[in-house]
Design a protein around this motif. Structure first.
Motif, PDB file in Angstrom:
ATOM      1  N   TYR A 119       0.873  -1.175   0.000  1.00 46.93           N
ATOM      2  CA  TYR A 119       0.000   0.000   0.000  1.00 46.93           C
ATOM      3  C   TYR A 119       0.907   1.220   0.000  1.00 46.93           C
ATOM      4  O   TYR A 119       1.634   1.452   0.968  1.00 46.93           O
ATOM      5  CB  TYR A 119      -0.898   0.035   1.242  1.00 46.93           C
ATOM      6  N   ALA A 120       0.880   1.982  -1.071  1.00 52.33           N
ATOM      7  CA  ALA A 120       1.727   3.173  -1.246  1.00 52.33           C
ATOM      8  C   ALA A 120       3.186   2.792  -0.998  1.00 52.33           C
ATOM      9  O   ALA A 120       3.718   1.951  -1.703  1.00 52.33           O
ATOM     10  CB  ALA A 120       1.251   4.305  -0.353  1.00 52.33           C
ATOM     11  N   SER A 121       3.809   3.367   0.020  1.00 53.70           N
ATOM     12  CA  SER A 121       5.237   3.100   0.241  1.00 53.70           C
ATOM     13  C   SER A 121       5.484   2.014   1.285  1.00 53.70           C
ATOM     14  O   SER A 121       6.626   1.748   1.635  1.00 53.70           O
ATOM     15  CB  SER A 121       5.934   4.390   0.681  1.00 53.70           C
ATOM     16  N   LEU A 122       4.439   1.382   1.803  1.00 52.26           N
ATOM     17  CA  LEU A 122       4.604   0.352   2.827  1.00 52.26           C
ATOM     18  C   LEU A 122       4.181  -1.032   2.346  1.00 52.26           C
ATOM     19  O   LEU A 122       3.172  -1.175   1.655  1.00 52.26           O
ATOM     20  CB  LEU A 122       3.775   0.702   4.070  1.00 52.26           C
ATOM     21  N   PHE A 123       4.962  -2.017   2.718  1.00 51.75           N
ATOM     22  CA  PHE A 123       4.608  -3.416   2.506  1.00 51.75           C
ATOM     23  C   PHE A 123       4.113  -3.971   3.833  1.00 51.75           C
ATOM     24  O   PHE A 123       4.752  -3.766   4.871  1.00 51.75           O
ATOM     25  CB  PHE A 123       5.819  -4.232   2.046  1.00 51.75           C
ATOM     26  N   PHE A 124       2.999  -4.654   3.811  1.00 44.27           N
ATOM     27  CA  PHE A 124       2.455  -5.334   4.982  1.00 44.27           C
ATOM     28  C   PHE A 124       2.689  -6.820   4.742  1.00 44.27           C
ATOM     29  O   PHE A 124       2.168  -7.382   3.780  1.00 44.27           O
ATOM     30  CB  PHE A 124       0.973  -5.022   5.141  1.00 44.27           C
ATOM     31  N   ILE A 125       3.476  -7.436   5.610  1.00 42.50           N
ATOM     32  CA  ILE A 125       3.893  -8.823   5.431  1.00 42.50           C
ATOM     33  C   ILE A 125       3.437  -9.636   6.631  1.00 42.50           C
ATOM     34  O   ILE A 125       3.692  -9.250   7.775  1.00 42.50           O
ATOM     35  CB  ILE A 125       5.429  -8.910   5.288  1.00 42.50           C
ATOM     36  N   VAL A 126       2.758 -10.746   6.354  1.00 43.82           N
ATOM     37  CA  VAL A 126       2.264 -11.621   7.424  1.00 43.82           C
ATOM     38  C   VAL A 126       2.811 -13.015   7.186  1.00 43.82           C
ATOM     39  O   VAL A 126       2.720 -13.551   6.078  1.00 43.82           O
ATOM     40  CB  VAL A 126       0.720 -11.650   7.448  1.00 43.82           C
ATOM     41  N   GLY A 127       3.369 -13.603   8.228  1.00 43.21           N
ATOM     42  CA  GLY A 127       3.856 -14.973   8.163  1.00 43.21           C
ATOM     43  C   GLY A 127       2.937 -15.879   8.956  1.00 43.21           C
ATOM     44  O   GLY A 127       2.471 -15.518  10.030  1.00 43.21           O
TER      45      GLY A 127
END
Length: 170
Positions: free
Chosen positions: A79-87
């Protein structure tokens, strides 16, 4: 019984947690927020983060948002300049996790009024609080924006009231 919840009276405990970690990372690969739901030694955590971030950031937009790495299913979204990462481990629906990521972003967006990387950096404790309201002990607990934001708004109101009343007493 649901995964991640102890079964009372059955004589056994289910200790599998659905989510293992949540990361918010900028385009340069710098971690802005991390939350782990199982204990991992710091050295291993740092290496794992670096490798997963490198793997997710190197993929292009046409590739799938699901990656398997070191026994984890990794789901990410930009989203825009951020990556949201879920493991997570194998016991959860990837599309459900994508929905969770979207709900997290919408909630942050509502609270910060168009969230950006600087909001996360300068209000890290509030970002963690919002995430903790949504995920408890590795299980997605709440996705309703109003229910998530109500406690933080009440804390801010109480904080404002106490600051205001202390200024009046002077």
């Amino acid at each position: 019984a649901r995964l991640g919840v102890r079964e009372i009276g059955s004589g056994r405990q289910t200790t599998t947690r659905m989510l293992k970690f949540v990361l918010m990372v900028n385009k340069q690969g710098q971690t802005r927020l991390s939350s782990y739901y199982e204990w991992i030694p710091m050295q291993e955590r740092t290496a794992l983060e670096a490798e997963i971030i490198r793997k997710c950031l190197s993929r292009n937009e046409t590739q799938c948002s699901f990656v398997e790495y070191r026994g984890y299913k990794v789901i990410y979204r930009r989203y825009a300049s951020l990556f949201f990462i879920v493991g997570m481990k194998d016991n959860m629906n990837e599309l459900g996790v994508l929905e969770f990521i979207h709900a997290l972003v919408e909630t942050l967006d509502k609270y910060f009024e168009s969230v950006c990387e600087l909001d996360i950096m300068f209000n890290l404790e509030k970002a963690h609080f919002i995430l903790e309201e949504m995920v408890q002990n590795g299980c997605i607990f709440e996705t309703n924006k109003a229910n998530i934001l109500k406690p933080i708004m009440l804390m801010e109101k109480a904080s404002d009231d106490s600051v205001f009343s202390s200024k009046i007493g002077r």
